[in-house]
Write a protein that holds these residues in place. Structure first.
Motif, PDB file in Angstrom:
ATOM      1  N   SER A  51       0.861  -1.183   0.000  1.00 30.66           N
ATOM      2  CA  SER A  51       0.000   0.000   0.000  1.00 30.66           C
ATOM      3  C   SER A  51       0.896   1.231   0.000  1.00 30.66           C
ATOM      4  O   SER A  51       1.709   1.409   0.910  1.00 30.66           O
ATOM      5  CB  SER A  51      -0.908   0.022   1.235  1.00 30.66           C
ATOM      6  OG  SER A  51      -1.796  -1.078   1.221  1.00 30.66           O
ATOM      7  N   ILE A  52       0.742   2.068  -1.010  1.00 30.88           N
ATOM      8  CA  ILE A  52       1.574   3.253  -1.183  1.00 30.88           C
ATOM      9  C   ILE A  52       0.732   4.499  -0.950  1.00 30.88           C
ATOM     10  O   ILE A  52      -0.313   4.684  -1.585  1.00 30.88           O
ATOM     11  CB  ILE A  52       2.185   3.296  -2.596  1.00 30.88           C
ATOM     12  CG1 ILE A  52       3.037   2.052  -2.850  1.00 30.88           C
ATOM     13  CG2 ILE A  52       3.005   4.565  -2.792  1.00 30.88           C
ATOM     14  CD1 ILE A  52       3.606   1.980  -4.265  1.00 30.88           C
ATOM     15  N   GLY A  53       1.173   5.366  -0.048  1.00 31.90           N
ATOM     16  CA  GLY A  53       0.492   6.625   0.159  1.00 31.90           C
ATOM     17  C   GLY A  53       0.743   7.576  -0.997  1.00 31.90           C
ATOM     18  O   GLY A  53       1.835   7.579  -1.585  1.00 31.90           O
ATOM     19  N   VAL A  54      -0.257   8.375  -1.336  1.00 34.56           N
ATOM     20  CA  VAL A  54      -0.151   9.351  -2.417  1.00 34.56           C
ATOM     21  C   VAL A  54      -0.598  10.700  -1.874  1.00 34.56           C
ATOM     22  O   VAL A  54      -1.643  10.797  -1.220  1.00 34.56           O
ATOM     23  CB  VAL A  54      -1.031   8.957  -3.621  1.00 34.56           C
ATOM     24  CG1 VAL A  54      -0.843   9.948  -4.771  1.00 34.56           C
ATOM     25  CG2 VAL A  54      -0.721   7.541  -4.077  1.00 34.56           C
ATOM     26  N   VAL A  55       0.186  11.742  -2.127  1.00 32.26           N
ATOM     27  CA  VAL A  55      -0.165  13.095  -1.700  1.00 32.26           C
ATOM     28  C   VAL A  55      -0.131  14.007  -2.917  1.00 32.26           C
ATOM     29  O   VAL A  55       0.912  14.176  -3.554  1.00 32.26           O
ATOM     30  CB  VAL A  55       0.802  13.617  -0.618  1.00 32.26           C
ATOM     31  CG1 VAL A  55       0.411  15.031  -0.206  1.00 32.26           C
ATOM     32  CG2 VAL A  55       0.810  12.691   0.598  1.00 32.26           C
ATOM     33  N   ASP A 253       8.831   7.608  26.707  1.00 30.91           N
ATOM     34  CA  ASP A 253       8.400   8.998  26.841  1.00 30.91           C
ATOM     35  C   ASP A 253       7.247   9.321  25.888  1.00 30.91           C
ATOM     36  O   ASP A 253       6.433  10.206  26.167  1.00 30.91           O
ATOM     37  CB  ASP A 253       9.575   9.937  26.552  1.00 30.91           C
ATOM     38  CG  ASP A 253      10.664   9.810  27.609  1.00 30.91           C
ATOM     39  OD1 ASP A 253      10.339   9.770  28.809  1.00 30.91           O
ATOM     40  OD2 ASP A 253      11.849   9.736  27.223  1.00 30.91           O
ATOM     41  N   ALA A 254       7.207   8.624  24.757  1.00 28.24           N
ATOM     42  CA  ALA A 254       6.124   8.791  23.790  1.00 28.24           C
ATOM     43  C   ALA A 254       6.194   7.605  22.831  1.00 28.24           C
ATOM     44  O   ALA A 254       7.200   6.889  22.762  1.00 28.24           O
ATOM     45  CB  ALA A 254       6.246  10.109  23.027  1.00 28.24           C
ATOM     46  N   ALA A 255       5.109   7.385  22.083  1.00 28.24           N
ATOM     47  CA  ALA A 255       5.069   6.263  21.145  1.00 28.24           C
ATOM     48  C   ALA A 255       4.126   6.597  19.996  1.00 28.24           C
ATOM     49  O   ALA A 255       3.176   7.377  20.156  1.00 28.24           O
ATOM     50  CB  ALA A 255       4.626   4.984  21.855  1.00 28.24           C
ATOM     51  N   TRP A 256       4.378   5.991  18.844  1.00 21.92           N
ATOM     52  CA  TRP A 256       3.571   6.217  17.648  1.00 21.92           C
ATOM     53  C   TRP A 256       3.409   4.910  16.882  1.00 21.92           C
ATOM     54  O   TRP A 256       4.288   4.050  16.883  1.00 21.92           O
ATOM     55  CB  TRP A 256       4.237   7.212  16.704  1.00 21.92           C
ATOM     56  CG  TRP A 256       4.399   8.601  17.215  1.00 21.92           C
ATOM     57  CD1 TRP A 256       3.593   9.684  16.979  1.00 21.92           C
ATOM     58  CD2 TRP A 256       5.463   9.088  18.057  1.00 21.92           C
ATOM     59  NE1 TRP A 256       4.080  10.794  17.618  1.00 21.92           N
ATOM     60  CE2 TRP A 256       5.225  10.463  18.279  1.00 21.92           C
ATOM     61  CE3 TRP A 256       6.587   8.486  18.636  1.00 21.92           C
ATOM     62  CZ2 TRP A 256       6.071  11.242  19.064  1.00 21.92           C
ATOM     63  CZ3 TRP A 256       7.430   9.264  19.418  1.00 21.92           C
ATOM     64  CH2 TRP A 256       7.166  10.632  19.625  1.00 21.92           C
ATOM     65  N   LEU A 257       2.297   4.777  16.183  1.00 21.47           N
ATOM     66  CA  LEU A 257       2.157   3.782  15.131  1.00 21.47           C
ATOM     67  C   LEU A 257       2.331   4.516  13.800  1.00 21.47           C
ATOM     68  O   LEU A 257       1.793   5.611  13.604  1.00 21.47           O
ATOM     69  CB  LEU A 257       0.794   3.099  15.185  1.00 21.47           C
ATOM     70  CG  LEU A 257       0.532   2.199  16.390  1.00 21.47           C
ATOM     71  CD1 LEU A 257      -0.789   1.446  16.207  1.00 21.47           C
ATOM     72  CD2 LEU A 257       1.673   1.212  16.650  1.00 21.47           C
ATOM     73  N   LEU A 258       3.078   3.903  12.895  1.00 24.07           N
ATOM     74  CA  LEU A 258       3.396   4.522  11.604  1.00 24.07           C
ATOM     75  C   LEU A 258       2.957   3.612  10.470  1.00 24.07           C
ATOM     76  O   LEU A 258       3.249   2.414  10.483  1.00 24.07           O
ATOM     77  CB  LEU A 258       4.898   4.743  11.464  1.00 24.07           C
ATOM     78  CG  LEU A 258       5.593   5.713  12.422  1.00 24.07           C
ATOM     79  CD1 LEU A 258       7.092   5.665  12.182  1.00 24.07           C
ATOM     80  CD2 LEU A 258       5.071   7.116  12.216  1.00 24.07           C
ATOM     81  N   LEU A 263      -0.029   7.491   8.392  1.00 28.85           N
ATOM     82  CA  LEU A 263       1.180   8.234   8.779  1.00 28.85           C
ATOM     83  C   LEU A 263       1.440   8.081  10.278  1.00 28.85           C
ATOM     84  O   LEU A 263       1.344   6.972  10.781  1.00 28.85           O
ATOM     85  CB  LEU A 263       1.087   9.694   8.333  1.00 28.85           C
ATOM     86  CG  LEU A 263       0.795   9.891   6.831  1.00 28.85           C
ATOM     87  CD1 LEU A 263       0.788  11.366   6.464  1.00 28.85           C
ATOM     88  CD2 LEU A 263       1.771   9.119   5.973  1.00 28.85           C
ATOM     89  N   ALA A 264       1.778   9.150  11.002  1.00 30.29           N
ATOM     90  CA  ALA A 264       2.166   9.019  12.412  1.00 30.29           C
ATOM     91  C   ALA A 264       0.971   9.267  13.317  1.00 30.29           C
ATOM     92  O   ALA A 264       0.451  10.380  13.382  1.00 30.29           O
ATOM     93  CB  ALA A 264       3.291  10.000  12.735  1.00 30.29           C
ATOM     94  N   SER A 284       5.108  17.826  13.539  1.00 26.95           N
ATOM     95  CA  SER A 284       6.312  17.947  12.723  1.00 26.95           C
ATOM     96  C   SER A 284       6.551  16.677  11.907  1.00 26.95           C
ATOM     97  O   SER A 284       6.916  16.747  10.725  1.00 26.95           O
ATOM     98  CB  SER A 284       7.517  18.238  13.622  1.00 26.95           C
ATOM     99  OG  SER A 284       8.716  18.216  12.879  1.00 26.95           O
ATOM    100  N   MET A 285       6.347  15.519  12.545  1.00 29.77           N
ATOM    101  CA  MET A 285       6.500  14.249  11.830  1.00 29.77           C
ATOM    102  C   MET A 285       5.544  14.176  10.645  1.00 29.77           C
ATOM    103  O   MET A 285       5.929  13.826   9.523  1.00 29.77           O
ATOM    104  CB  MET A 285       6.216  13.080  12.778  1.00 29.77           C
ATOM    105  CG  MET A 285       7.242  12.807  13.835  1.00 29.77           C
ATOM    106  SD  MET A 285       6.655  11.439  14.882  1.00 29.77           S
ATOM    107  CE  MET A 285       8.082  11.167  15.928  1.00 29.77           C
ATOM    108  N   ASN A 286       4.291  14.501  10.882  1.00 26.53           N
ATOM    109  CA  ASN A 286       3.300  14.386   9.816  1.00 26.53           C
ATOM    110  C   ASN A 286       3.490  15.429   8.732  1.00 26.53           C
ATOM    111  O   ASN A 286       3.202  15.168   7.556  1.00 26.53           O
ATOM    112  CB  ASN A 286       1.888  14.426  10.400  1.00 26.53           C
ATOM    113  CG  ASN A 286       1.501  13.098  11.022  1.00 26.53           C
ATOM    114  OD1 ASN A 286       1.749  12.041  10.439  1.00 26.53           O
ATOM    115  ND2 ASN A 286       0.905  13.137  12.203  1.00 26.53           N
TER     116      ASN A 286
END
Length: 294
Positions: A51-55, A253-258, A263-264, A284-286
């Motif tokens: 699966s490829i994200g497209v922007v 300290d923090a966590a994300w699913l990517l 995205l984040a 900032s990540m996104n």
């Protein structure tokens, strides 16, 4: 998800020397039947996908996705995909996406039972709206994946490192997470080490270091995680791959699913234990992940 583009591919041999593969593509009505009843992708989930994200019409991290497609093909004893052919198919799908966020799916199956060649196709559709997950965060639960940390090395026929179409377990895990009042899940091994989410990679922050589980237990090497690590390193942060005990999830300290399309998504609770969300860092990540990335 309403597909608005579909392209059937006549798979080329990996040694095919031509430069233009237009003759191997057939655009089809995405709402019309296109597969036969003997297709092994639907009968057995015998195939692989990306699966490829497209922007705004730009397909993100295409080369990383194609490399992973080839890796999965090797693990599953499928013919090596001709990467230039798939690259051209992705370009056609991306051109059909238009403005906003979308998702392109690449599918390569073993084909028709006892048939001579694999079946391959590409689709494109608008992406779901993940703005709430990116800004407000998600709650997750840990779920036992049912195997030990060393199982993938001992039993490679389980295909735990391939991105296969057999996603029934992943979808069942998401339903179980929802039954427990969470948005998503983090898989763990039966001997209490952290793996990944059903459809995403996991990263943890410890001070100025970002850590993801080492890809030695059947974990998919996340294309978005790899790209984000490069970005974080360029900003002066340290990154690492580690074998992470489940007990360390709650000390981060923090966590994300990517993932390539969501995205984040910052994690706000793990097994009902609250976790601090870094809203500024997540934004900032996104911002980075929504910028054109090759």
């Amino acid at each position: 998800m309403a597909w608005h583009f579909a392209l059937m591919i006549d798979p080329a041999d990996s040694g095919d020397s031509r430069n233009d593969f237009a003759a191997t593509f057939t655009e089809v009505d995405p709402a019309a039947p296109a597969l036969t009843v003997g297709e092994l992708s639907t009968q057995r989930g015998d195939g692989i996908f990306e699966s490829i994200g497209v922007v705004d019409g730009h397909a993100q991290e295409v080369e990383a996705h194609l490399s992973r497609l080839a890796h999965s093909a090797g693990l599953c004893d499928l013919p090596h995909p001709h990467l230039e052919q798939w690259r051209q198919a992705v370009a056609l799908a991306a051109a059909a996406c238009g403005a906003g966020e979308a998702v392109i799916k690449l599918i390569l199956s073993r084909g028709i039972e006892h048939g001579p060649t694999p079946t391959a196709w590409v689709t494109a559709a608008p992406a779901a709206d993940f703005s709430a997950a990116r800004t407000r965060g998600i709650r997750v639960v840990t779920l036992d994946r049912g195997y030990a940390l060393d199982t993938p090395a001992r039993a490679p026929w389980l295909l735990l490192g391939a991105k296969t179409l057999s996603y029934a377990v992943n979808m069942a895990a998401l339903r179980e997470a929802h039954r427990r009042g969470a948005d998503d899940a983090i898989f763990t091994t039966s001997d209490a080490f952290v793996l990944e989410a059903p459809t995403a990679s996991l990263i943890l922050r410890r001070g100025t270091t970002f850590v993801t589980p080492a890809p030695n237990a059947g974990i998919l090497h996340g294309t978005t995680q790899l790209s984000l690590f490069e970005h974080l390193e360029a900003r002066g942060f340290e990154t690492a791959y580690e074998t992470i005990p489940v007990s360390e999830l709650h000390t981060a300290d923090a966590a994300w699913l990517l993932s390539s399309v969501r995205l984040a998504a910052p994690i706000t609770a793990i097994d009902e234990r609250e976790l601090e969300m870094d809203a500024a860092l997540t934004a900032s990540m996104n911002d980075y992940l929504l910028s054109p990335r090759d």
